[in-house]
Write a protein that holds these residues in place. Sequence first.
Motif, PDB file in Angstrom:
ATOM      1  N   LEU A 181       3.980 -24.412  -6.985  1.00 18.65           N
ATOM      2  CA  LEU A 181       3.467 -23.157  -6.420  1.00 18.65           C
ATOM      3  C   LEU A 181       2.602 -23.432  -5.193  1.00 18.65           C
ATOM      4  N   LEU A 182       1.704 -24.403  -5.299  1.00 13.63           N
ATOM      5  CA  LEU A 182       0.841 -24.721  -4.162  1.00 13.63           C
ATOM      6  C   LEU A 182       1.645 -25.343  -3.021  1.00 13.63           C
ATOM      7  N   GLY A 183       2.642 -26.142  -3.370  1.00 15.80           N
ATOM      8  CA  GLY A 183       3.494 -26.749  -2.355  1.00 15.80           C
ATOM      9  C   GLY A 183       4.283 -25.721  -1.560  1.00 15.80           C
ATOM     10  N   LEU A 184       4.700 -24.658  -2.230  1.00 14.82           N
ATOM     11  CA  LEU A 184       5.411 -23.588  -1.519  1.00 14.82           C
ATOM     12  C   LEU A 184       4.503 -22.946  -0.469  1.00 14.82           C
ATOM     13  N   VAL A 185       3.237 -22.752  -0.807  1.00 18.34           N
ATOM     14  CA  VAL A 185       2.295 -22.174   0.161  1.00 18.34           C
ATOM     15  C   VAL A 185       2.132 -23.122   1.341  1.00 18.34           C
ATOM     16  N   ARG A 186       2.010 -24.411   1.065  1.00 21.25           N
ATOM     17  CA  ARG A 186       1.885 -25.418   2.125  1.00 21.25           C
ATOM     18  C   ARG A 186       3.123 -25.404   3.028  1.00 21.25           C
ATOM     19  N   HIS A 187       4.293 -25.335   2.421  1.00 25.70           N
ATOM     20  CA  HIS A 187       5.559 -25.310   3.156  1.00 25.70           C
ATOM     21  C   HIS A 187       5.657 -24.062   4.039  1.00 25.70           C
ATOM     22  N   LEU A 188       5.277 -22.915   3.503  1.00 27.33           N
ATOM     23  CA  LEU A 188       5.336 -21.676   4.273  1.00 27.33           C
ATOM     24  C   LEU A 188       4.336 -21.690   5.432  1.00 27.33           C
ATOM     25  N   THR A 189       3.213 -22.370   5.246  1.00 26.68           N
ATOM     26  CA  THR A 189       2.243 -22.522   6.336  1.00 26.68           C
ATOM     27  C   THR A 189       2.888 -23.257   7.505  1.00 26.68           C
TER      28      THR A 189
END
Length: 123
Positions: free
Chosen positions: A12-20
């Motif tokens: 979940l946190l990695g998805l936010v990082r990726h979208l950033t």
Amino acid sequence: MRRRLVVSDTTLLGLVRHLTDGERYWFGHVLTGDPAHADVDFTMEVPEGTPPAEVVADYRTAIAESDRNLAAAGFDDRTPVEHPEDGRPWTVRWVVAHMTSEVARHAGHADILREQIDEVTGR
């Protein structure tokens, strides 16, 4: 937020990082030509010591930057981007459509991960 539930590094946190990274690459580099965002790696890995609130705040900052870049560029289906990748004649409208589909796709990934964690289907 860091729990891996699939074979890839997707969390979940990695998805936010990726979208950033996506916001900064597509709206910062491709749309405006800013070289500062040319080499993002789109990783889903978040260093262990990085607090989740910092990752989310960085995403919100990237979104605000994207909003400013879009406002400056205008939104005409014929407005070309400043730095077309691979020489393709992309437009502002194409970049917006691309990022909309990327965010939607990754929101679906996040929902699947969330469902695996809390076992609630959202119905």
